[in-house]
Design a protein around this motif. Sequence first.
Motif, PDB file in Angstrom:
ATOM      1  N   GLY A   1      21.669  57.468  25.694  1.00 43.98           N
ATOM      2  CA  GLY A   1      20.173  58.119  25.485  1.00 43.98           C
ATOM      3  C   GLY A   1      20.151  59.109  26.462  1.00 43.98           C
ATOM      4  O   GLY A   1      19.358  60.260  25.926  1.00 43.98           O
ATOM      5  N   VAL A   2      20.455  59.006  27.684  1.00 45.24           N
ATOM      6  CA  VAL A   2      20.199  60.225  28.656  1.00 45.24           C
ATOM      7  C   VAL A   2      20.925  61.520  28.118  1.00 45.24           C
ATOM      8  O   VAL A   2      20.407  62.660  28.300  1.00 45.24           O
TER       9      VAL A   2
ATOM     10  N   LEU B   1      22.150  62.310  25.369  1.00 47.21           N
ATOM     11  CA  LEU B   1      21.552  62.923  24.074  1.00 47.21           C
ATOM     12  C   LEU B   1      20.260  63.824  24.351  1.00 47.21           C
ATOM     13  O   LEU B   1      19.846  64.694  23.804  1.00 47.21           O
ATOM     14  N   THR B   2      19.516  63.028  24.992  1.00 42.17           N
ATOM     15  CA  THR B   2      18.080  63.802  25.491  1.00 42.17           C
ATOM     16  C   THR B   2      18.260  65.080  26.227  1.00 42.17           C
ATOM     17  O   THR B   2      17.715  66.218  25.931  1.00 42.17           O
ATOM     18  N   LEU B   3      19.225  64.794  27.347  1.00 40.49           N
ATOM     19  CA  LEU B   3      19.646  66.249  28.001  1.00 40.49           C
ATOM     20  C   LEU B   3      20.166  67.264  26.937  1.00 40.49           C
ATOM     21  O   LEU B   3      19.765  68.523  27.095  1.00 40.49           O
TER      22      LEU B   3
ATOM     23  N   ALA C   1      19.501  67.726  23.846  1.00 38.84           N
ATOM     24  CA  ALA C   1      18.514  68.117  23.115  1.00 38.84           C
ATOM     25  C   ALA C   1      17.593  69.300  24.376  1.00 38.84           C
ATOM     26  O   ALA C   1      17.054  70.333  23.786  1.00 38.84           O
ATOM     27  N   LEU C   2      17.284  68.606  25.436  1.00 41.79           N
ATOM     28  CA  LEU C   2      16.542  69.613  26.177  1.00 41.79           C
ATOM     29  C   LEU C   2      17.358  70.717  26.737  1.00 41.79           C
ATOM     30  O   LEU C   2      16.532  71.957  27.092  1.00 41.79           O
ATOM     31  N   GLU C   3      18.569  71.063  26.601  1.00 40.72           N
ATOM     32  CA  GLU C   3      19.401  72.083  26.850  1.00 40.72           C
ATOM     33  C   GLU C   3      19.107  73.100  25.892  1.00 40.72           C
ATOM     34  O   GLU C   3      19.235  74.353  26.157  1.00 40.72           O
TER      35      GLU C   3
ATOM     36  N   ALA D   1      22.866  58.693  35.271  1.00 35.20           N
ATOM     37  CA  ALA D   1      21.777  59.221  34.560  1.00 35.20           C
ATOM     38  C   ALA D   1      21.557  60.474  35.454  1.00 35.20           C
ATOM     39  O   ALA D   1      21.335  61.651  34.760  1.00 35.20           O
TER      40      ALA D   1
ATOM     41  N   PHE E   1      21.699  64.519  34.694  1.00 40.01           N
ATOM     42  CA  PHE E   1      20.463  65.362  34.575  1.00 40.01           C
ATOM     43  C   PHE E   1      20.452  66.509  35.369  1.00 40.01           C
ATOM     44  O   PHE E   1      20.392  67.805  35.019  1.00 40.01           O
TER      45      PHE E   1
END
Length: 282
Positions: free
Chosen positions: A15-16, A18-20, A22-24, A168, A172
């Motif tokens: 989860g973390v 894939l979120t990161l 996307a944020l990148e 996590a 980050f």
Amino acid sequence: MLQHEPAIRLGVFLGVLLTLLALERLLPWGHARTLGLRRWPGNIGLAFVGSLLVRAVAPAAAVGAAVWAEGRGLGLFPALGLPGWVAIPLSVVLLDLLIYWQHRLTHAVPLLWRLHRVHHADPELDATSALRFHPVEILLSMGLKMAVVVALGAPPLGVLAFEVLLNATAMFNHAAIGLPPRLERVLRLGLVTPEMHRTHHSEVQAETDSCYGFCLPWWDRLFGSYRAAPAAGEAVVIGVLGWRVPALQRLDRLLLQPLLAAPPLSAASTTASALAPRRSEA
Ligand SMILES: [Zn+2]
């Protein structure tokens, strides 16, 4: 909760991550990343080999050590009669302090630096850089953590919470995201931000030997290793001189890298452009 440990770890990790990733793309840090995805097989491969090695040598790992100590009433916390609501958060903070000093040690002791250099030799940073640790460094770190967990009598839930949190936060603070400056200034009061950790990945030795924290930012301020930003600012050169060559990012070369004191001459002589600091691209 411990029964669901593998699902919790994998769920938070994916989860973390894939979120990161996307944020990148949504909030990219403005630094050229020419190798990009070509570093991923090496970075992800190291994590895979590292987890296989820990499974083979110390399958119970840190949570298992905590369960073992708890069953025997071993350690400082049970001796002090600390209740769980104190012992769990205290375990998280003290294990983070342990990782801070362990990290400083890997920079100070030449043999340990050879292992840890594999992490710093990543020529670019993104969330997968957090996976890039030599398996022997992972194993040594696990051994030390298990010993400290038993000495503290840290509750298994505290150990699991710490490991999930560290995993996590490490992803980050390696992520190639440029946070809005006001948000970043607030975040860095309680958490190591990507802007802080980039200082640690600077090619400049004095900057590499600063900002050791992975999760809580307080240890660097407390023990005098805090630097607000790299001197070159956004133009900071990431990596270790001589180890940026694409061919050296292959999994087999990363696994063997600690055996070499210096980068292979063939790599250095044939790829001068890949070795040059990339300030102009920033
Ligand atoms: Zn380091």
